[in-house]
Enzyme design. Structure first.
Site, short mmCIF file in Angstrom:
data_model
loop_
_atom_site.label_atom_id
_atom_site.label_comp_id
_atom_site.label_asym_id
_atom_site.label_seq_id
_atom_site.Cartn_x
_atom_site.Cartn_y
_atom_site.Cartn_z
N GLU A 84 -10.61 49.82 -25.85
CA GLU A 84 -10.06 50.37 -24.51
C GLU A 84 -9.00 49.47 -24.11
O GLU A 84 -7.85 50.18 -23.78
CB GLU A 84 -11.10 50.12 -23.65
CG GLU A 84 -12.27 51.14 -23.61
CD GLU A 84 -13.37 50.90 -22.64
OE1 GLU A 84 -13.72 51.75 -21.97
OE2 GLU A 84 -13.75 49.82 -22.46
N SER A 130 4.17 8.48 -20.20
CA SER A 130 2.73 8.22 -20.91
C SER A 130 1.70 7.72 -19.95
O SER A 130 2.03 7.17 -18.69
CB SER A 130 2.94 7.33 -21.90
OG SER A 130 3.80 7.76 -22.94
N LEU A 131 0.29 7.65 -20.20
CA LEU A 131 -0.58 7.18 -19.28
C LEU A 131 -1.05 5.81 -20.14
O LEU A 131 -1.18 5.70 -21.10
CB LEU A 131 -1.85 8.08 -19.20
CG LEU A 131 -1.42 9.33 -18.59
CD1 LEU A 131 -2.79 10.20 -18.58
CD2 LEU A 131 -1.47 9.05 -17.06
N GLU A 160 -10.23 14.49 -15.08
CA GLU A 160 -10.16 15.80 -15.85
C GLU A 160 -10.51 15.41 -17.27
O GLU A 160 -10.18 14.17 -17.64
CB GLU A 160 -8.74 16.17 -15.59
CG GLU A 160 -8.13 16.30 -14.21
CD GLU A 160 -6.76 16.57 -14.26
OE1 GLU A 160 -6.09 16.82 -15.11
OE2 GLU A 160 -6.06 16.33 -13.01
N LYS A 197 -9.43 14.89 -20.95
CA LYS A 197 -8.07 14.77 -21.78
C LYS A 197 -8.21 15.46 -22.92
O LYS A 197 -8.83 15.08 -24.09
CB LYS A 197 -8.08 13.12 -22.16
CG LYS A 197 -6.95 12.72 -22.68
CD LYS A 197 -6.81 11.34 -22.80
CE LYS A 197 -5.55 10.76 -23.47
NZ LYS A 197 -5.13 11.45 -24.58
N ASP A 257 -7.31 17.01 -26.50
CA ASP A 257 -6.51 16.61 -27.73
C ASP A 257 -5.83 17.80 -28.07
O ASP A 257 -5.98 18.43 -29.02
CB ASP A 257 -7.45 16.24 -28.82
CG ASP A 257 -6.89 15.38 -29.98
OD1 ASP A 257 -5.76 15.03 -29.60
OD2 ASP A 257 -7.47 15.33 -31.17
N ARG A 295 6.82 18.42 -25.02
CA ARG A 295 7.23 17.05 -24.54
C ARG A 295 8.37 16.16 -25.02
O ARG A 295 9.01 15.65 -24.32
CB ARG A 295 5.80 15.96 -24.53
CG ARG A 295 5.86 14.81 -23.89
CD ARG A 295 4.86 13.90 -24.22
NE ARG A 295 4.80 12.71 -23.26
CZ ARG A 295 5.65 11.71 -23.74
NH1 ARG A 295 6.20 11.51 -24.73
NH2 ARG A 295 5.60 10.55 -22.71
N TYR A 350 -2.50 21.23 -15.97
CA TYR A 350 -3.20 20.35 -15.26
C TYR A 350 -2.19 19.64 -14.15
O TYR A 350 -2.65 18.72 -13.49
CB TYR A 350 -3.69 19.26 -16.30
CG TYR A 350 -2.40 18.66 -17.22
CD1 TYR A 350 -1.53 17.81 -16.71
CD2 TYR A 350 -2.24 18.92 -18.45
CE1 TYR A 350 -0.48 17.13 -17.39
CE2 TYR A 350 -1.44 18.59 -19.18
CZ TYR A 350 -0.30 17.63 -18.66
OH TYR A 350 0.67 17.15 -19.36
N LYS A 388 -7.01 10.44 -11.79
CA LYS A 388 -5.86 10.43 -11.16
C LYS A 388 -6.38 10.32 -9.66
O LYS A 388 -7.36 10.63 -9.29
CB LYS A 388 -5.09 11.88 -11.26
CG LYS A 388 -4.69 12.33 -12.73
CD LYS A 388 -4.05 13.60 -12.55
CE LYS A 388 -3.67 14.00 -13.97
NZ LYS A 388 -3.22 15.58 -14.03
N LYS A 405 -10.29 6.56 -22.92
CA LYS A 405 -10.16 6.86 -24.30
C LYS A 405 -11.76 6.62 -24.52
O LYS A 405 -12.44 5.60 -24.36
CB LYS A 405 -9.41 6.14 -24.91
CG LYS A 405 -8.20 6.13 -24.61
CD LYS A 405 -7.48 7.56 -24.68
CE LYS A 405 -7.28 7.80 -26.11
NZ LYS A 405 -6.06 7.43 -26.76
N CYS A 455 9.02 -17.24 -44.25
CA CYS A 455 8.94 -15.78 -44.22
C CYS A 455 8.95 -15.08 -45.40
O CYS A 455 9.80 -15.63 -46.28
CB CYS A 455 10.35 -15.57 -43.52
SG CYS A 455 10.63 -13.66 -43.54
N CYS A 504 13.04 -13.69 -46.23
CA CYS A 504 14.07 -14.27 -46.38
C CYS A 504 13.69 -15.83 -46.90
O CYS A 504 14.63 -16.73 -47.34
CB CYS A 504 14.96 -14.50 -45.18
SG CYS A 504 14.01 -15.47 -43.79
N CYS A 534 9.81 -15.61 -37.61
CA CYS A 534 10.82 -16.15 -38.50
C CYS A 534 11.88 -16.31 -37.64
O CYS A 534 12.30 -15.66 -37.00
CB CYS A 534 11.32 -14.92 -39.65
SG CYS A 534 12.62 -15.39 -40.47
N CYS A 569 17.75 -12.95 -41.13
CA CYS A 569 16.67 -12.38 -42.10
C CYS A 569 16.92 -10.96 -42.32
O CYS A 569 17.16 -10.28 -41.24
CB CYS A 569 15.33 -12.62 -41.45
SG CYS A 569 13.98 -12.07 -42.23
#
Length: 672
Positions: free
Chosen positions: A39, A86-87, A117, A119, A121, A140, A226, A289, A313, A407, A410, A425, A430
């Site tokens: 339909e 960024s957070l 909220e 997050k 991916d 972004r 969001y 937030k 995270k 190093c 060098c 170093c 170098c």
């Protein structure tokens, strides 16, 4: 005049569009279809037929425009109206409590509420609507500049192309691919002997960046909204009010839950860690937030992240593997960083063969030895790391790693300052430091010199054609033409790109210098507060820390950088080469510097983005909410609650005509 047939067609098209939008909302946003697929298809075919017969009636927000078809040569660049920051991350309850303590400190005596909220991916996107119609969608990108993916975003069925509110606004959301759709796509790719996608996020990224929008249309992407960045008409007091408005306008909003305190937040985070698999899309954590938007404005942001939000995270994916070796890399600041070379292992949708060991103390603390069996983890885009060593697996053949005294590049003696965990170093000549410093200088966010990558820099250094980034500006085509994979045309392109970079914005030059701790955000702040390199060179730590976003560590690094003789010579040679080491002449007339403006009501002669640009070009700031720090409220027709707030706080109120006089310098600007 329209003929009767066209008028009838217009009414029929309008009715069909309204019905289709309603059914798309029920199906893709509410997951509650009211009619069968057959339909729905019948309604769509009727609309397609009518629009083909009356092409002048086709609009960009018609449901028929979701199918894609136009193939682009490339994506156009889009400058974001507001930087996408960024957070900061939290990995455990202690991190969340520390975040809450910072909020308490800055909102002394106030009560506040959090909103939690998912997050998701996926991929962050910006959407702009004009008079209620979808106008533009962008990635972004680097936070400042993204790519125009409008045609591909139109194929996302859960994104309304037309809403009832005839307003102009900008919002953000997360584009994602459901787990079930991901499985369907990979099954089809296997059947066609095509490589499968590693995970839903990669598949979503590959879909939204297709130059052929028909491919994106076939991938069935989704989006959850969001945040609302700006609105031409409405004022909101809380984040929950924003969500209610967006949901009422037909957007599929991100799941959210309010929390009265940080302990409730922690409980919510723990609950979702347990039940995240119940979702048909991937989440790698939760975002916390502040609910009150005025509180957000008060707290502001650092150079890289807002102070009023944090990302929790989930614990990373982990697997065990062998440490085959430990190698040392040398960065542009001379830091020696140990890296574990691993037996390859599949982790978080990708093959991991290397993991950071951070520094010598970390190796000692975890008792990491070459030949050990290690537990390795990877969280999202974070660099893989060794969590711990499985000591029960040791055979006695493992051997300890010893940080080199010289190093590895060098041969210079390395040192470790008493107050630092990093071995460095000390040789500023170098090759490794020089190479990384040059690559940073030519990178996209810095001088953005096309055609210069690691291979060419390696050749330039090994052939003694350059010693540092200042030498790039004294190269000629003849210097490059005989190098490997370089010819006359490629060499000319590189020289042209180098020449074009001489006129980069002042903040990019500051970032390109490679001052330790000065990222692109801090460079912007410095460029707003200092007119030239010469002025910045002569400043003090005390003056620098007076700038809200510049702390003592950054301040000391800046002063130390300009005190080094080698860096003074670099600046001198950049000046000789013709690099702009100050703001452009047209930027120097910042007659509104230090002044904050808020706009309310409908303006007749300007859009919101236009007034924001005009204020910022003159050195001022356009902010979204009224506070005691606001200098001017510009009021158009039908002003909102900001007018009352400004009156109560004694903020000077300007009409649109008075604002125009201010821009024309026909009205005197005086600080409160």
């Amino acid at each position: 005049m329209k003929n009767l047939e066209q008028e009838q067609a217009e009414q029929k098209i309008k009715s069909l569009r309204e019905k289709i939008r309603e059914h798309e909302y029920n199906y893709f946003v509410l997951d509650d279809p009211r009619i069968s697929d057959a339909e729905f298809d019948q309604l769509m075919q009727q609309l397609i037929k009518l629009e083909s017969e009356f092409p002048s009636l086709v609009t960009s927000d018609s449901p028929t425009q979701r199918v894609g078809g136009e193939v682009l040569d490339e994506f156009e660049k889009v400058e974001h109206s507001t930087t996408m920051l960024s957070l900061d991350n939290a990995f455990n309850p202690a991190d969340l409590r520390e975040f809450d303590q910072r909020i308490q400190k800055n909102l002394t005596g106030q009560t506040y509420q959090y909103v939690v909220e998912h997050k998701i991916d996926g991929l962050s996107a910006v959407m702009r609507y004009d008079q209620g119609s979808f106008q533009l969608g962008a990635t972004r990108g680097n936070g400042e500049i993204g790519e125009d993916i409008s045609k591909n975003m139109k194929t996302i069925r859960s994104l309304p192309l037309k809403i009832s509110d005839q307003a102009s606004f900008e919002l953000r959301g997360e584009i994602y691919l459901s787990k079930s759709e991901f499985a369907r796509i990979n099954k089809a790719r296997l059947a066609n002997d095509e490589a499968t996608f590693a995970n839903p996020r990669n598949a979503a990224a590959g879909s939204i960046r297709q130059l052929d929008s028909k491919i994106a249309a076939n991938r069935n992407l989704s989006i959850l909204v969001y945040d609302l960045i700006s609105h031409s008409e409405k004022e909101f007091k809380t984040h929950l009010e924003v969500f209610a408005y967006l949901k009422n306008q037909g957007f599929k909003v991100n799941w959210h839950q309010s929390a009265e305190n940080i302990e409730q937040v922690i409980k919510i985070c723990q609950q979702w860690h347990e039940k995240r698999e119940e979702l048909d899309f991937e989440i790698d954590g939760l975002v916390i937030k502040l609910n009150n938007l005025a509180d957000r404005q008060k707290l502001g942001a650092t150079a890289r992240s807002p102070r009023w939000a944090i990302a929790y995270k989930f614990p990373a994916q982990q697997k065990t593997t062998k440490i085959k070796d430990i190698e040392i890399s040398v960065g542009r600041t001379g830091a020696l960083t140990p890296t574990a070379v691993l037996e390859p292992v599949e982790l978080a949708g990708s093959t991991v063969s290397r993991a950071t060991l951070h520094n010598e103390d970390e190796i000692e603390r975890k008792d990491i030895r070459i030949g050990d069996t290690a537990l390795v983890q990877k969280a999202g885009d974070v660099i893989p790391e060794v969590v711990k060593i499985i000591k029960a697996e040791r055979t006695g053949k493992e051997h300890q790693f010893i940080m080199p005294e010289h190093c590895p590049v060098c041969g210079s003696k390395v040192i470790r300052p008493e107050d630092e965990a990093v071995t460095r170093c000390t040789n500023i000549s170098c090759p490794a430091q020089r190479k990384e410093g040059i690559l940073h200088f030519v990178s996209r966010n810095a001088m953005n010199i096309d055609g210069i990558g690691p291979a060419l820099v390696e050749q330039l250094l090994s052939n003694n054609l350059i010693e540092d980034y200042a030498d790039l500006y004294f190269l000629k085509v003849s210097h490059l033409a005989d190098l490997e994979r370089m010819g006359q045309k490629s060499s000319q392109n590189v020289i042209t790109a180098i020449k074009d970079s001489k006129d980069r914005e002042f903040f990019r030059v500051l970032y390109a210098l490679g001052i330790r701790h000065v990222g692109i955000g801090a460079a912007r702040i410095l460029a707003d507060n200092f007119t030239s390199i010469a002025e910045l060179e002569s400043t003090s730590v005390e003056k620098l820390v007076e700038i809200a976003e510049i702390g003592p560590v950054i301040a000391e690094s800046i002063v130390g950088f300009f005190q080094e003789r080698h860096n003074q010579d670099l600046i001198c040679r950049l000046k000789q080469a013709g690099i702009k080491l100050a703001r452009k002449a047209e930027q120097s007339d910042k007659f509104l510097a230090g002044y904050k403006f808020v706009f309310t009501g409908s303006l007749e002669n300007f859009t919101r983005s236009e007034v924001k640009d005009l204020v910022e070009k003159a050195g001022g700031r356009a902010v979204s909410s009224v506070s005691s720090q606001t200098d001017f409220l510009v009021s158009g027709k039908n002003p909102g609650s900001k007018y009352k707030q400004a009156t109560e706080l004694g903020v000077e109120i300007l009409t649109e005509a008075e604002f125009e006089k201010l821009l024309a310098k026909e009205k005197t600007v005086t600080k409160k």
